[in-house]
Design an enzyme around this catalytic site. Structure first.
Site, PDB file in Angstrom:
ATOM      1  CD  GLU A   1      -2.288   1.380   2.861  1.00 52.88           C
ATOM      2  OE1 GLU A   1      -2.654   0.342   3.456  1.00 52.88           O
ATOM      3  OE2 GLU A   1      -2.387   2.513   3.359  1.00 52.88           O
TER       4      GLU A   1
ATOM      5  NE  ARG B   1      -0.534   8.721   5.658  1.00 55.77           N
ATOM      6  CZ  ARG B   1      -0.215   7.920   6.641  1.00 55.77           C
ATOM      7  NH1 ARG B   1       0.888   8.136   7.336  1.00 55.77           N
ATOM      8  NH2 ARG B   1      -0.967   6.894   6.940  1.00 55.77           N
TER       9      ARG B   1
ATOM     10  CE  LYS C   1      -5.714   1.818   7.615  1.00 53.06           C
ATOM     11  NZ  LYS C   1      -4.744   2.537   6.778  1.00 53.06           N
TER      12      LYS C   1
HETATM   13  C1  3PG Z   1      -1.571   3.818   7.793  1.00 56.91           C
HETATM   14  O1  3PG Z   1      -1.417   4.776   7.079  1.00 56.91           O
HETATM   15  O2  3PG Z   1      -2.255   2.846   7.473  1.00 56.91           O
HETATM   16  C2  3PG Z   1      -0.928   3.850   9.142  1.00 56.91           C
HETATM   17  O3  3PG Z   1      -0.332   5.071   9.397  1.00 56.91           O
HETATM   18  C3  3PG Z   1       0.057   2.771   9.337  1.00 56.91           C
HETATM   19  O4  3PG Z   1       0.188   2.629  10.710  1.00 56.91           O
HETATM   20  P1  3PG Z   1       1.608   2.295  11.366  1.00 56.91           P
HETATM   21  O5  3PG Z   1       2.553   3.367  10.904  1.00 56.91           O
HETATM   22  O6  3PG Z   1       1.360   2.325  12.855  1.00 56.91           O
HETATM   23  O7  3PG Z   1       2.020   0.931  10.869  1.00 56.91           O
END
Ligand code: 3PG
Length: 219
Positions: free
Chosen positions: A48, A52, A136
């Site tokens: 994924e 951002r 999710k």
């Molecule tokens: C996301 O964008 O799905 C989360 O920020 C991922 O979470 P993590 O950085 O705690 O793994």
């Protein structure tokens, strides 16, 4: 190169592509291919890329066009426009951190697999009303983690979750052992430090370690 944009996939396919969906926040699209290749080397077949950064869509295009062996999706999808942009870039699925009626409606009609984010039973019920069965669960640890998902399985035994947010090698096994969890998302394999140092072998090492660890639990 083969463009996988129109390959027919389903939420079930996404959730059964492995125990872990690595989450990538990328500033330089040129890093996309070495990062994805490092994951493929370890046996990861899905990634994924979060929307951002301004490099995200270009990174998705590159992976989609050059590495047909990995399924690439977009993350941090916040509205209908993000869904369209993801689809146009070649993303095969899109994931959001939360749910809005606009996004739930768009995700059910656009030609891309959409996985809505939820953190409450009301959001799950809203998603079910739009026909969704795969979500999710975000932010997983902050929203009650394993305990919450165990309780949620009572009223929603046919719904499947990909918990993300606060997952690491320390707790991934607990999540994967739940009947309603098919896979977990996490960014710990591809940290800012690793990307800055272009330490691609470290990504392969961390991914291999995670996959070895999950081998017993993963169904
Ligand atoms: C996301 O964008 O799905 C989360 O920020 C991922 O979470 P993590 O950085 O705690 O793994």
């Amino acid at each position: 190169m083969k463009n996988k944009k129109n390959r027919a996939i389903s939420p079930e396919f996404i959730f059964s592509s492995g125990p872990l969906i690595p989450v990538l926040v990328i500033d330089n699209a040129d890093d996309a291919i070495p990062i994805a290749e490092s994951l493929i080397k370890a046996g990861i077949s899905i990634i994924e890329v979060t929307l951002r950064t301004s490099a995200a869509l270009n990174a998705i295009s590159k992976i989609s066009q050059q590495l047909p062996e990995i399924t690439v999706g977009s993350g941090t999808v916040l509205n209908h426009q993000d869904l369209i942009r993801s689809q146009d870039a070649g993303a095969q699925f899109a994931i959001s951190p939360g749910s809005t009626p606009e996004l739930l409606k768009a995700g059910s009609k656009e030609n891309i697999v959409f996985i809505p984010g939820v953190s409450s039973t009301s959001e799950i019920m809203q998603g079910i009303n739009y026909g969704y069965t795969h979500f999710k669960f975000f932010p997983a640890e902050a929203s009650g983690g394993v305990k919450a998902l165990k309780s949620i399985n009572g009223p929603f035994p046919n719904i499947r979750f990909c918990p993300t947010g606060g997952i690491s090698t320390k707790n991934i096994l607990e999540y994967l052992s739940l009947p309603n969890v098919s896979c977990c998302g996490g960014s710990w394999l591809i940290t800012e430090d690793i990307i800055r140092g272009k330490n691609w072998p470290e990504i392969t090492r961390l991914a291999t370690h995670t996959l070895n660890k999950t081998q017993q639990t993963y169904k």
